[in-house]
Design a protein around this motif. Structure first.
Motif, PDB file in Angstrom:
ATOM      1  N   HIS A  96      -5.431  -0.159   6.623  1.00  0.00           N
ATOM      2  CA  HIS A  96      -5.397   0.929   7.613  1.00  0.00           C
ATOM      3  C   HIS A  96      -6.044   0.541   8.946  1.00  0.00           C
ATOM      4  O   HIS A  96      -6.633   1.382   9.614  1.00  0.00           O
ATOM      5  CB  HIS A  96      -6.076   2.195   7.068  1.00  0.00           C
ATOM      6  N   HIS A 144       0.858  -1.200   0.000  1.00  0.00           N
ATOM      7  CA  HIS A 144       0.000   0.000   0.000  1.00  0.00           C
ATOM      8  C   HIS A 144       0.885   1.239   0.000  1.00  0.00           C
ATOM      9  O   HIS A 144       1.303   1.725   1.052  1.00  0.00           O
ATOM     10  CB  HIS A 144      -0.934  -0.003   1.220  1.00  0.00           C
ATOM     11  N   LYS A 169      -8.919  -0.577  -5.862  1.00  0.00           N
ATOM     12  CA  LYS A 169      -8.947   0.204  -4.628  1.00  0.00           C
ATOM     13  C   LYS A 169     -10.373   0.652  -4.321  1.00  0.00           C
ATOM     14  O   LYS A 169     -11.088   1.129  -5.210  1.00  0.00           O
ATOM     15  CB  LYS A 169      -8.047   1.447  -4.798  1.00  0.00           C
ATOM     16  N   ASP A 185       2.438   3.239   3.294  1.00  0.00           N
ATOM     17  CA  ASP A 185       1.510   4.254   2.772  1.00  0.00           C
ATOM     18  C   ASP A 185       2.205   5.597   2.560  1.00  0.00           C
ATOM     19  O   ASP A 185       1.603   6.656   2.753  1.00  0.00           O
ATOM     20  CB  ASP A 185       0.311   4.412   3.727  1.00  0.00           C
ATOM     21  N   HIS A 240       2.242   4.967  -2.469  1.00  0.00           N
ATOM     22  CA  HIS A 240       1.860   5.966  -3.470  1.00  0.00           C
ATOM     23  C   HIS A 240       3.106   6.583  -4.090  1.00  0.00           C
ATOM     24  O   HIS A 240       3.989   7.037  -3.363  1.00  0.00           O
ATOM     25  CB  HIS A 240       1.035   7.093  -2.840  1.00  0.00           C
ATOM     26  N   VAL A 265      -1.497   2.523  -4.833  1.00  0.00           N
ATOM     27  CA  VAL A 265      -2.949   2.467  -4.677  1.00  0.00           C
ATOM     28  C   VAL A 265      -3.564   3.864  -4.739  1.00  0.00           C
ATOM     29  O   VAL A 265      -4.459   4.209  -3.973  1.00  0.00           O
ATOM     30  CB  VAL A 265      -3.347   1.723  -3.388  1.00  0.00           C
TER      31      VAL A 265
END
Ligand SMILES: [Zn+2]
Lengths: 321, 336
Positions: free
Chosen positions: A201, A22, A141, A268, A24, A71
């Protein structure tokens, strides 16, 4: 045949190596592209991003390579051509997603769409390609909008994702695992096995208390401890930060209950944030620099680490048709 | 206090207001529902879009038109680079807009920002965003700024103005006050109340046009006359399409004459809300020249004088679009 869709084409699962499930490359809320305060030149973007991916690639060498699952949802600055160039130049496998981070990041065209249309959008991006890039999405997602409860639009997106997952064999990742009863009900109604869903999360500072991680695992879902590194100890922590120790203990407690095959972990992080300041110093390499040492320090074996970062994600990401 | 300059901001920069000619003041060039650009079943072929828009603009010019105003704002398909090429190729002046609305058309960045709690944007932030599009140029997302916006376009929700709609309108009014461009507001449920909000920001009424006033609900509420009395421009902007929610052609003609006879000939604007190219929605397939070629003859037949016709299709939009420079403030453009 085992395969996973990356932005440069399908690869065998055996090549995934260590997976940051997960992450970005860059995330921004829809509309943030209009606000010049966040703009960076392409030179700056590559300068901020390439060294992080290169370090990730080098760290992951010990695991036979590394895979970065981006994601960033459809309207959040997802930029597959850019990911393709990054992947080609750094050697990191990059998996892109279809879907939305939450209903509140789906722009009006999609917010007004019905389940059937959303399903076709997702299936198209998984089987035909994302825009004109030719790249196929490797995960779907979905997520819960701000406010703590699934909105009607969130539910439409979850249902469409379930159908697209069943049609294509690609798994689903969630942003937030709160209000999980509603999510689980939708997946059950659609007949999607819950091991095809990573409920993400569960470990963030705002929602951990409200997230029924054990219950979700008991239903058969996968559990994402995927905000590692967003710590209250940081000089400028985001509002979802959590004390480092507390998150680690939560994770250890969870896997200690015999659920290690159901967990995935990630940071993340943004390589170069698109529509927010980001968190200085927090990168995908938190996994190698901090998390793995912490886990080893807590007595986790190398085999256990491979379970969490190599085997579980390989099982999850493999297209299951 | 403010004084009018003689220039108008087009996508190619300031142009002498006298050059505008007949203005189609409430139209759309490329109109893309936000998000449709990412849809699997929507294609955006720039060459095809250019060809279609250029044909419409040339037809408009051939019928006597001089300027098209794209009032779709900054997040509904606006493509400044394309509009610049179109203006150069066709000789039609193109005035593009900043602004956005209603709330449902906004991106999450403005409605649920990454803050706790996710407080929607206030007026002041919208004002800064919109004003910079006039003074620094319109954004080509994450790439560059290009050409000044010539107006701020907002819209309110049809069922009634939301808190964010109000922030948008107040922000638009502040941006207009600071930069001299007008506000074009498509009213939601209560035109008069919404004009009051813009005026509450101390924007002079003659810097505001209220759109949608040929809707039957607006007419039933007496809004066109009320808005004109308040000093703002009255836009009858659905000329040429048939829609239950709007007046018929004949009723529109009567409304124009009523406004003129009441002494508000200098407040009336006519337009079609035509859509040059629509993506993600049906659009409104009406020629940009429809007002000129089809509606104006009806006005003449009904007895409107040539002077009033000129006033409505040339003078009024020219006055509206002319930059209004605040006195004793640093002017964004030289007053010539
Ligand atoms: Zn994320």
């Amino acid at each position: 045949m085992s395969r996973v869709n990356t932005v440069l084409g399908p690869i065998p699962t055996e090549e995934l190596g260590l997976v940051a499930v997960h992450e970005h490359i860059g995330y921004g809320m829809p509309g943030s592209e209009l606000d010049t305060k966040w703009w960076r030149s392409p030179e700056q973007r590559y300068e901020e991003t390439v060294p992080k991916l290169r370090a990730f690639h080098e760290h992951a060498e010990a695991y036979g390579g590394g895979t970065f699952v981006d994601v960033t949802g459809i309207c959040n600055g997802r930029d597959v051509d850019y990911y393709r160039s990054l992947s080609a130049k750094t050697g990191v496998h990059i998996v892109a997603c279809t879907g939305f981070v939450g209903g509140d990041t789906a722009l009006p065209h999609f917010a007004a769409a019905d389940v059937d249309y959303l399903t076709r959008q997702f299936v198209h991006e998984i089987t035909v390609g994302i825009g004109g890039t030719g790249a196929l999405a490797g995960v779907i997602k979905v997520g819960v909008s701000r406010g703590g409860r699934m909105t009607e639009l969130d539910k439409r997106i979850y249902r469409a994702a379930a159908r697209a997952s069943l049609a294509t064999g690609v798994p689903i990742l969630t942003h937030l695992a709160i209000d999980a009863e509603n999510a689980v009900a939708i997946f059950r109604e659609e007949g999607l096995p819950l091991h095809r869903v990573l409920f993400g999360h569960v470990d963030d500072g705002v929602n951990a208390e409200k997230t029924r991680d054990v219950w979700i695992a008991e239903q058969g879902g996968r559990i994402g401890f995927d905000t590692f590194g967003y710590e209250t100890e940081l000089p400028d922590p985001p509002f979802w930060a959590r004390p480092r120790r507390e998150r680690l203990e939560h994770f250890l407690r969870f896997i200690g209950d015999g659920r290690i095959t159901q967990v995935l972990a990630s940071a993340d992080a943004n390589c170069s944030p698109l529509g927010w300041p980001g968190v200085k110093g927090h990168t995908v390499n938190y996994i190698f620099d901090d998390l793995l040492p912490d886990l080893r320090g807590a007595g986790l074996s190398e085999a256990a680490i491979r379970t969490v970062f190599v085997e579980n994600p390989a099982d999850f990401l493999t297209i299951q048709k | 206090m403010s004084v009018k300059s003689n220039s108008v901001y087009t996508v190619l920069g300031p142009v002498s207001a006298a050059e505008l000619g007949v203005v189609a003041v409430h139209e759309a060039l490329l109109s893309v529902v936000p998000g449709a650009q990412y849809a699997f079943d929507v294609t955006l072929d720039r060459a095809a879009i250019f060809e279609a828009l250029a044909a419409r603009l040339r037809e408009f010019r051939a019928s006597g038109g001089g300027t098209v105003v794209d009032r779709t704002g900054l997040f509904h398909g606006r493509d400044v680079r394309l509009y610049q090429a179109l203006a150069r190729a066709t000789g039609v002046h193109i005035v593009a807009s900043t602004g956005q609305g209603p709330e449902a058309m906004l991106g999450g960045y403005f409605l649920t920002p990454q803050t706790n709690p996710p407080t929607p944007w206030p007026a002041e932030k919208f004002a800064e965003l919109f004003a910079a599009e006039v003074t620094e140029g319109m954004v080509v997302p994450r790439v560059e700024r290009l050409g000044p916006a010539g107006l701020v376009a907002t819209a309110a929700t049809r069922s009634g103005m939301t808190a964010t709609d109000e922030s948008l309108l107040r922000g638009a009014a502040r941006a207009a006050l600071a930069t001299g461009v007008p506000v074009s507001h498509l009213f939601g449920a209560d035109a008069v109340r919404e004009l009051e909000i813009a005026l509450d920001e101390r924007l002079p009424a003659d810097r505001v046009v209220i759109g949608g006033l040929d809707r039957t609900d607006a007419v039933a509420a007496g809004a066109p006359l009320e808005i004109a009395r308040g000093g703002a421009y009255v836009a009858l902007d659905h000329i040429g399409s048939t829609d239950e929610a709007y007046l018929t052609g004949a009723e529109r003609v009567a409304l124009v004459l009523e406004l003129v006879r009441a002494g508000f000939g200098d407040r009336v604007l006519l337009s079609s809300s035509a859509t040059g190219v629509a993506k993600g929605h049906d659009g409104n397939d009406v020629a940009f020249g429809h007002v000129l070629t089809r509606f104006v003859p009806q006005l003449r037949d009904a007895g409107l004088s040539e002077a009033d016709v000129q006033r409505i299709v040339v003078d009024n939009p020219r006055e509206l679009l002319s930059i209004s420079v605040p006195v004793q403030a640093s002017a964004p453009v030289s007053v010539d």
